[in-house]
Design a protein around this motif. Sequence first.
Motif, PDB file in Angstrom:
ATOM      1  N   ALA A  11     -10.418  13.035   8.890  1.00 36.07           N
ATOM      2  CA  ALA A  11      -9.247  12.899   9.763  1.00 36.07           C
ATOM      3  C   ALA A  11      -8.760  14.260  10.243  1.00 36.07           C
ATOM      4  N   ALA A  12      -8.723  15.239   9.322  1.00 39.98           N
ATOM      5  CA  ALA A  12      -8.271  16.581   9.692  1.00 39.98           C
ATOM      6  C   ALA A  12      -9.250  17.258  10.651  1.00 39.98           C
ATOM      7  N   VAL A  13     -10.563  17.129  10.396  1.00 39.13           N
ATOM      8  CA  VAL A  13     -11.578  17.755  11.256  1.00 39.13           C
ATOM      9  C   VAL A  13     -11.562  17.142  12.654  1.00 39.13           C
ATOM     10  N   ILE A  14     -11.418  15.820  12.724  1.00 36.04           N
ATOM     11  CA  ILE A  14     -11.362  15.143  14.026  1.00 36.04           C
ATOM     12  C   ILE A  14     -10.148  15.622  14.824  1.00 36.04           C
ATOM     13  N   LYS A  15      -8.996  15.750  14.150  1.00 36.97           N
ATOM     14  CA  LYS A  15      -7.782  16.203  14.836  1.00 36.97           C
ATOM     15  C   LYS A  15      -7.929  17.644  15.318  1.00 36.97           C
ATOM     16  N   GLU A  16      -8.533  18.491  14.471  1.00 32.27           N
ATOM     17  CA  GLU A  16      -8.663  19.906  14.812  1.00 32.27           C
ATOM     18  C   GLU A  16      -9.906  20.210  15.653  1.00 32.27           C
ATOM     19  N   THR A  19     -16.398   5.581   6.334  1.00 34.83           N
ATOM     20  CA  THR A  19     -15.224   6.440   6.204  1.00 34.83           C
ATOM     21  C   THR A  19     -15.004   7.262   7.464  1.00 34.83           C
ATOM     22  N   LEU A  20     -16.081   7.738   8.069  1.00 35.86           N
ATOM     23  CA  LEU A  20     -15.984   8.488   9.313  1.00 35.86           C
ATOM     24  C   LEU A  20     -15.358   7.638  10.420  1.00 35.86           C
ATOM     25  N   LEU A  21     -15.803   6.410  10.550  1.00 34.13           N
ATOM     26  CA  LEU A  21     -15.262   5.513  11.570  1.00 34.13           C
ATOM     27  C   LEU A  21     -13.814   5.134  11.266  1.00 34.13           C
ATOM     28  N   THR A  22     -13.495   4.976   9.990  1.00 35.21           N
ATOM     29  CA  THR A  22     -12.110   4.685   9.609  1.00 35.21           C
ATOM     30  C   THR A  22     -11.191   5.841   9.980  1.00 35.21           C
ATOM     31  N   ALA A  23     -11.634   7.061   9.690  1.00 37.83           N
ATOM     32  CA  ALA A  23     -10.832   8.243  10.014  1.00 37.83           C
ATOM     33  C   ALA A  23     -10.605   8.376  11.516  1.00 37.83           C
ATOM     34  N   ASN A  24     -11.562   7.893  12.294  1.00 36.47           N
ATOM     35  CA  ASN A  24     -11.448   7.978  13.757  1.00 36.47           C
ATOM     36  C   ASN A  24     -10.692   6.787  14.352  1.00 36.47           C
ATOM     37  N   GLY A  25     -10.366   5.801  13.539  1.00 37.62           N
ATOM     38  CA  GLY A  25      -9.625   4.647  14.025  1.00 37.62           C
ATOM     39  C   GLY A  25     -10.482   3.576  14.674  1.00 37.62           C
ATOM     40  N   ASN A  26     -11.794   3.560  14.396  1.00 33.66           N
ATOM     41  CA  ASN A  26     -12.695   2.545  14.972  1.00 33.66           C
ATOM     42  C   ASN A  26     -12.656   1.252  14.138  1.00 33.66           C
ATOM     43  N   LEU A  27     -11.472   0.717  13.980  1.00 36.22           N
ATOM     44  CA  LEU A  27     -11.306  -0.406  13.063  1.00 36.22           C
ATOM     45  C   LEU A  27     -11.796  -1.723  13.655  1.00 36.22           C
ATOM     46  N   ARG A  28     -11.732  -1.855  14.962  1.00 35.99           N
ATOM     47  CA  ARG A  28     -12.205  -3.098  15.579  1.00 35.99           C
ATOM     48  C   ARG A  28     -13.686  -3.298  15.301  1.00 35.99           C
ATOM     49  N   GLN A  29     -14.484  -2.243  15.522  1.00 39.18           N
ATOM     50  CA  GLN A  29     -15.922  -2.338  15.254  1.00 39.18           C
ATOM     51  C   GLN A  29     -16.208  -2.582  13.781  1.00 39.18           C
ATOM     52  N   LEU A  30     -15.468  -1.884  12.908  1.00 43.74           N
ATOM     53  CA  LEU A  30     -15.687  -2.050  11.473  1.00 43.74           C
ATOM     54  C   LEU A  30     -15.330  -3.464  11.012  1.00 43.74           C
ATOM     55  N   ASN A  31     -14.283  -4.030  11.583  1.00 44.43           N
ATOM     56  CA  ASN A  31     -13.892  -5.388  11.210  1.00 44.43           C
ATOM     57  C   ASN A  31     -14.922  -6.416  11.659  1.00 44.43           C
ATOM     58  N   ILE A  32     -15.521  -6.194  12.807  1.00 41.94           N
ATOM     59  CA  ILE A  32     -16.574  -7.101  13.279  1.00 41.94           C
ATOM     60  C   ILE A  32     -17.785  -7.034  12.354  1.00 41.94           C
ATOM     61  N   VAL A  33     -18.154  -5.809  11.973  1.00 50.65           N
ATOM     62  CA  VAL A  33     -19.282  -5.632  11.056  1.00 50.65           C
ATOM     63  C   VAL A  33     -18.983  -6.303   9.719  1.00 50.65           C
ATOM     64  N   ALA A  34     -17.772  -6.097   9.202  1.00 52.06           N
ATOM     65  CA  ALA A  34     -17.395  -6.686   7.917  1.00 52.06           C
ATOM     66  C   ALA A  34     -17.376  -8.211   7.982  1.00 52.06           C
ATOM     67  N   ALA A  35     -16.910  -8.757   9.104  1.00 49.84           N
ATOM     68  CA  ALA A  35     -16.891 -10.217   9.263  1.00 49.84           C
ATOM     69  C   ALA A  35     -18.318 -10.776   9.237  1.00 49.84           C
ATOM     70  N   CYS A  36     -19.227 -10.069   9.880  1.00 48.69           N
ATOM     71  CA  CYS A  36     -20.640 -10.478   9.819  1.00 48.69           C
ATOM     72  C   CYS A  36     -21.160 -10.424   8.389  1.00 48.69           C
ATOM     73  N   LYS A  80     -23.248   6.971  14.954  1.00 46.24           N
ATOM     74  CA  LYS A  80     -24.162   7.837  15.711  1.00 46.24           C
ATOM     75  C   LYS A  80     -23.811   7.833  17.194  1.00 46.24           C
ATOM     76  N   LYS A  81     -23.513   6.639  17.711  1.00 47.96           N
ATOM     77  CA  LYS A  81     -23.179   6.522  19.128  1.00 47.96           C
ATOM     78  C   LYS A  81     -21.784   7.069  19.409  1.00 47.96           C
ATOM     79  N   THR A  82     -20.824   6.797  18.533  1.00 50.33           N
ATOM     80  CA  THR A  82     -19.440   7.212  18.752  1.00 50.33           C
ATOM     81  C   THR A  82     -19.297   8.727  18.766  1.00 50.33           C
ATOM     82  N   PHE A  83     -19.971   9.399  17.849  1.00 51.67           N
ATOM     83  CA  PHE A  83     -19.815  10.852  17.702  1.00 51.67           C
ATOM     84  C   PHE A  83     -21.021  11.636  18.206  1.00 51.67           C
TER      85      PHE A  83
END
Length: 499
Positions: free
Chosen positions: A283-288, A366-383, A424-427
Amino acid sequence: MNNKFLKNIIFLLFINLLIKPFWILGIDAAVQNTVGDTSYGLYLAITQFSYLFYIILDLGLTNFNSRNIAQNNQLLAKHFVGISQAKIILTLLYFIVIFLVGWLIGYRGEQMKILAIVGLNQVLLSFILYVRSNISALLLFKTDSMLSVLDRILMILICSFLLWSGLFPRENFNIYWYIYSQTFSYVVTLAIAVAIVLKHTGKLTIRINIPFVIMIIKKSLPYALLVLLMSFYNRLEPVLIERILPEDISATQTGIYARAYRLFDAGNNISYLFSVILLPLFAAVIKEKGDLQGLVKQSFSIMSSMTCIIAVLCIFFSSNFMEMFYPQQEGELLEVFQYRIAESSKILIILMGSFVSISITYIFGTLLTANGNLRQLNIVAACGVIINLTLNFIFIPKFKAVGAAFTSLCVQFTTCAIQFFIAKKTFNLRLGNSFWFRLLAFILATAASTYLISLKTERWLVGFGISFAVCVLLAFITRMLDYREIKELIASSMKNIKK
């Protein structure tokens, strides 16, 4: 920032490797050997059931808080009061839900009694993790590392006294003694963690602020859904084994699964520590806008090396581990003992594949969570939940506990692969072909060398020790681990320990 991550992960691993393996493989295994598969299997099933609804206690508040405080330290005092109030309200809701659902699925009498105590332990653990999220968000990793093992140290002391002091007949030890020791240890740890946070908040203004509580809960709901879905596809197997199989074998099969799951859990606890440190760091690295590529590659390299070594050793020495930790019990028939060892060994081999997958998820999830990509993570978790339920209802009736382990492997591998490609695609991550070649060479070399050593050595502990040393050497030869970095990190960590 990369050096900060490496220095603290070394220190965190150091103290956890001293404590948690002994807790899981020494104390926890001794408890199961003492109380039996049926009693422990029932405890495990109810514990995992209570954990399915753990998200009600948290609603994503811990992850939200860790990310938010890491980026805005000045909000600590305000958020600590508001979120604590929210968690008290959620505790009441949690107990209502677990008792209601427990009654609906057939829990009665002793099952409900165990559920009540285990539920209280989940509440205490939830508050500990929340309070610790404030400490790690302030980048006080050394303090957080010590707190991460404090409850286990207390449990080791209590259970060792009860089991081996000679003051209590060991045959009188029951599962309730074990559960109550957890309760006491959690209470002490929580009190100390709160005292540490209060040192950094200054004077707190405690007043009920319903609008703030509602705002915090709304902001954390996406995290809540993610944790809920992940809890289901990570923790569902013991519950389904106990509920799906016939009553005469369900608890015993859950106990057999628990024997192999314990080794999986020991490794998983170590891997999970990465996410605890990585979330605020990412989270800190993404912000900075810092060197995110370097941090990801560094953490992925360490994680994949560590998990592959553990997995390979557990796979080729699976039967030996099972026989060492779970010897033949007094009065147990030889055929029953051999069946138990064979089944637990199969489950352990399969779960090691799950272990590698879930460990890598701790990096990219964790990387996606720190970046706020929760919609994608929730879809993956639902699957993941859908795959888990579907395969478990197919495999458990036919293959029992082994079928549940295979389901876990399928789910963890699928969700891990999807999260990696999203990250990989996001970052625009580029690990490079040379990295993948070195990783493949490392995996093949460790598997081949461990297999050959296991065949050539008569005493398996000698073979295990040689295999471990060779695997670590191969990690440096393939440059999955860097000698210069490790040398600097050990020196830094020893300075931290002396401080």
